[in-house]
Design a protein around this motif. Structure first.
Motif, PDB file in Angstrom:
ATOM      1  N   MET A 233       0.819  -1.208   0.000  1.00 19.39           N
ATOM      2  CA  MET A 233       0.000   0.000   0.000  1.00 19.39           C
ATOM      3  C   MET A 233       0.861   1.270   0.000  1.00 19.39           C
ATOM      4  SD  MET A 233      -2.921  -1.362  -0.148  1.00 19.39           S
ATOM      5  CE  MET A 233      -3.014  -3.142  -0.319  1.00 19.39           C
ATOM      6  N   ASN A 234       2.146   1.113  -0.186  1.00 23.89           N
ATOM      7  CA  ASN A 234       3.023   2.286  -0.207  1.00 23.89           C
ATOM      8  C   ASN A 234       2.619   3.313  -1.268  1.00 23.89           C
ATOM      9  OD1 ASN A 234       4.729   1.691   1.975  1.00 23.89           O
ATOM     10  ND2 ASN A 234       5.930   0.283   0.725  1.00 23.89           N
ATOM     11  N   PRO A 235       2.201   2.886  -2.448  1.00 24.93           N
ATOM     12  CA  PRO A 235       1.818   3.883  -3.457  1.00 24.93           C
ATOM     13  C   PRO A 235       0.595   4.718  -3.077  1.00 24.93           C
ATOM     14  CG  PRO A 235       2.345   1.791  -4.504  1.00 24.93           C
ATOM     15  CD  PRO A 235       2.268   1.530  -3.036  1.00 24.93           C
ATOM     16  N   ILE A 236      -0.197   4.247  -2.103  1.00 22.51           N
ATOM     17  CA  ILE A 236      -1.400   5.009  -1.732  1.00 22.51           C
ATOM     18  C   ILE A 236      -1.309   5.546  -0.296  1.00 22.51           C
ATOM     19  CG2 ILE A 236      -2.873   3.820  -3.371  1.00 22.51           C
ATOM     20  CD1 ILE A 236      -3.955   2.120  -1.064  1.00 22.51           C
ATOM     21  N   GLY A 237      -0.073   5.663   0.230  1.00 23.72           N
ATOM     22  CA  GLY A 237       0.068   6.311   1.527  1.00 23.72           C
ATOM     23  C   GLY A 237       0.853   5.589   2.582  1.00 23.72           C
ATOM     24  N   GLY A 238       1.025   4.269   2.478  1.00 25.00           N
ATOM     25  CA  GLY A 238       1.812   3.542   3.471  1.00 25.00           C
ATOM     26  C   GLY A 238       1.304   2.134   3.696  1.00 25.00           C
ATOM     27  N   ASP A 239       2.200   1.252   4.086  1.00 26.24           N
ATOM     28  CA  ASP A 239       1.881  -0.171   4.199  1.00 26.24           C
ATOM     29  C   ASP A 239       1.759  -0.659   5.635  1.00 26.24           C
ATOM     30  OD1 ASP A 239       1.557  -2.498   2.314  1.00 26.24           O
ATOM     31  OD2 ASP A 239       3.099  -3.360   3.619  1.00 26.24           O
ATOM     32  N   CYS A 240       1.782   0.235   6.629  1.00 20.68           N
ATOM     33  CA  CYS A 240       1.846  -0.213   8.028  1.00 20.68           C
ATOM     34  C   CYS A 240       0.630  -1.043   8.434  1.00 20.68           C
ATOM     35  CB  CYS A 240       2.049   0.969   8.967  1.00 20.68           C
ATOM     36  SG  CYS A 240       0.722   2.196   8.970  1.00 20.68           S
ATOM     37  N   ALA A 241      -0.593  -0.585   8.118  1.00 23.98           N
ATOM     38  CA  ALA A 241      -1.789  -1.320   8.520  1.00 23.98           C
ATOM     39  C   ALA A 241      -1.914  -2.627   7.742  1.00 23.98           C
ATOM     40  CB  ALA A 241      -3.025  -0.453   8.318  1.00 23.98           C
ATOM     41  N   ASN A 242      -1.535  -2.610   6.466  1.00 31.47           N
ATOM     42  CA  ASN A 242      -1.531  -3.835   5.661  1.00 31.47           C
ATOM     43  C   ASN A 242      -0.641  -4.893   6.317  1.00 31.47           C
ATOM     44  OD1 ASN A 242      -1.898  -5.603   3.451  1.00 31.47           O
ATOM     45  ND2 ASN A 242      -0.188  -4.692   2.327  1.00 31.47           N
ATOM     46  N   TYR A 243       0.525  -4.474   6.791  1.00 26.85           N
ATOM     47  CA  TYR A 243       1.483  -5.383   7.438  1.00 26.85           C
ATOM     48  C   TYR A 243       0.934  -5.918   8.755  1.00 26.85           C
ATOM     49  CZ  TYR A 243       5.796  -6.598  10.017  1.00 26.85           C
ATOM     50  OH  TYR A 243       6.773  -7.211  10.778  1.00 26.85           O
ATOM     51  N   VAL A 244       0.390  -5.055   9.594  1.00 30.01           N
ATOM     52  CA  VAL A 244      -0.162  -5.505  10.875  1.00 30.01           C
ATOM     53  C   VAL A 244      -1.311  -6.481  10.642  1.00 30.01           C
ATOM     54  CG1 VAL A 244      -1.478  -4.748  12.901  1.00 30.01           C
ATOM     55  CG2 VAL A 244       0.586  -3.512  12.226  1.00 30.01           C
ATOM     56  N   SER A 245      -2.164  -6.209   9.676  1.00 33.57           N
ATOM     57  CA  SER A 245      -3.271  -7.113   9.359  1.00 33.57           C
ATOM     58  C   SER A 245      -2.761  -8.492   8.949  1.00 33.57           C
ATOM     59  CB  SER A 245      -4.140  -6.511   8.254  1.00 33.57           C
ATOM     60  OG  SER A 245      -4.807  -5.341   8.688  1.00 33.57           O
ATOM     61  N   GLN A 246      -1.698  -8.514   8.162  1.00 29.84           N
ATOM     62  CA  GLN A 246      -1.121  -9.796   7.749  1.00 29.84           C
ATOM     63  C   GLN A 246      -0.655 -10.620   8.948  1.00 29.84           C
ATOM     64  OE1 GLN A 246       1.912  -9.235   4.622  1.00 29.84           O
ATOM     65  NE2 GLN A 246       0.824  -7.367   4.054  1.00 29.84           N
ATOM     66  N   THR A 247      -0.045  -9.946   9.939  1.00 32.71           N
ATOM     67  CA  THR A 247       0.427 -10.693  11.115  1.00 32.71           C
ATOM     68  C   THR A 247      -0.751 -11.263  11.910  1.00 32.71           C
ATOM     69  OG1 THR A 247       0.484  -8.882  12.766  1.00 32.71           O
ATOM     70  CG2 THR A 247       2.389  -9.097  11.272  1.00 32.71           C
ATOM     71  N   LEU A 248      -1.902 -10.583  11.860  1.00 31.97           N
ATOM     72  CA  LEU A 248      -3.075 -11.102  12.552  1.00 31.97           C
ATOM     73  C   LEU A 248      -3.620 -12.354  11.859  1.00 31.97           C
ATOM     74  CD1 LEU A 248      -4.850  -7.727  13.379  1.00 31.97           C
ATOM     75  CD2 LEU A 248      -3.500  -9.166  14.927  1.00 31.97           C
ATOM     76  N   ILE A 249      -3.521 -12.391  10.537  1.00 31.65           N
ATOM     77  CA  ILE A 249      -3.876 -13.609   9.808  1.00 31.65           C
ATOM     78  C   ILE A 249      -2.962 -14.753  10.239  1.00 31.65           C
ATOM     79  CG2 ILE A 249      -3.851 -14.711   7.527  1.00 31.65           C
ATOM     80  CD1 ILE A 249      -6.279 -12.991   7.900  1.00 31.65           C
TER      81      ILE A 249
END
Length: 347
Positions: free
Chosen positions: A209-225
């Motif tokens: 999600m870096n092109p649309i503002g940042g990947d931090c929440a995408n990364y945290v969500s992945q760890t929850l999976i």
């Protein structure tokens, strides 16, 4: 005359015996004098054990521990009373106690939450545990902004939080053993994933999600999976990020969504003053500009208690990409005036 000769013979024999006894006494005294500790020579050529036997580690239980550590480990052996420090895979252990036949300690977390064998090294000097050192990478196009334009981790001029001196090399240990780290729990699997992808993005499954503002929440969500959560209609990332919900990828939407569903997820929202309730695997949100809306999110990768009782929180993140970012450094050095809060797992 016979009686006289018998008396002379007896006196002669007594003299010879006396000389022999004197020689024997001198020999015995010489042996005792040659001993540095002043102990007497063993009778009949018997040998005694050394008062300072070399430490030997014979067995270790349990042979397998979770990646997050935290369990008590026992090393059984001989000559172990002098042991004061232990390292596991190069990480200092806490709560070390020793007797002549065993050493116990609390297993540290595996350095990078990776399964496999780890060397257990025993030392006669105490070893002070130290917090894990952070690394930094922007190899996946991660604009180092933490959701904010301005000072960042790479551009900050203040000295980063120091860490303790390196632990001694295992080759200098007085005894060694081995144990295995394994992903045994949901939290193990969550942190195993977090460390595998803090800089090597899982682009094939979740994109970036870096092109649309940042990947931090995408990364945290992945760890929850990885922890065991499942995607749902109101929280998802499909087709390598081509389709995704704001609750998955956008901090200001993710934070209230977690709070709304806290009872279902087994979460409790906590302030930064409740650090004693925070555990590895918990979620952190940050507000850099005091507007009440989160700018960044990370996953807790270490909770370290200093000798004075101060609790330090380290976390893994994207934007900045790092495995052990220090919370206090983030809200004082990198983003002065920032605040942080947590969503902690109840179990």
């Amino acid at each position: 005359m016979t009686a006289s000769m018998n008396r002379r013979a007896l006196l002669s024999l007594a003299g010879v015996a006396g000389i022999g006894l004197a020689v024997a006494a001198c020999s015995s005294g010489s042996d005792d004098a040659g001993k540095k500790d002043g102990s007497k020579a063993p009778v009949g050529g018997e040998t005694t054990s050394s008062p300072s036997a070399k430490p030997v580690a014979k067995s270790l239980t349990p042979a397998q521990v979770p990646l997050v550590g935290g369990v008590t480990v026992t090393v059984a052996g001989t000559g172990l009373a002098a042991v004061k420090g232990v390292t596991v895979g190069g990480v200092a252990a806490r709560d070390v106690t020793a007797t002549g036949t065993k050493v116990t300690f609390t297993a540290p977390h595996q350095a990078m939450y990776t399964a496999g064998d780890a060397a257990v090294a025993l030392f006669t000097e105490s070893i002070e545990p130290s917090p894990s050192a952070n690394q930094s990478s922007d190899g996946n196009g991660s604009a180092a902004n933490d959701g904010q334009t301005g000072a960042t981790q790479d551009s900050a001029t203040a000295t980063p939080t120091p860490t303790a001196a390196p632990v001694p090399d295992a080759s200098t240990a007085v005894a060694t053993s081995s144990m295995a780290y394994a992903a045994l729990t949901d939290v193990d699997r969550q942190l195993q994933y977090a460390m595998a992808h803090w800089k090597d993005y899982n682009l094939s499954e979740y994109g970036t999600m870096n092109p649309i503002g940042g990947d931090c929440a995408n990364y945290v969500s992945q760890t929850l999976i990885a922890r065991g959560w499942e995607q749902r209609s109101d929280w998802y990332n499909r087709a390598a990020g081509a389709e995704h919900s704001a609750t998955w990828t956008y901090c200001p939407t993710m934070d209230p969504w977690l709070e709304t569903n806290a009872a279902e997820f087994g979460l409790t929202r906590r302030s930064s003053d409740e650090r004693d309730e925070v555990k590895v695997g918990d979620i952190v949100f940050y507000d850099w500009n005091a507007n009440g809306s989160p700018d960044h999110t990370t996953i807790v990768s270490e909770v370290f208690t200093e000798p004075d009782g101060t609790i330090r929180i380290k976390s893994a993140s994207h934007n900045q990409d790092g495995p052990y970012r220090d919370l206090d450094e983030m809200i004082t050095v990198q983003h002065p005036g920032g605040t942080a809060w947590f969503h902690t797992f109840d179990a």
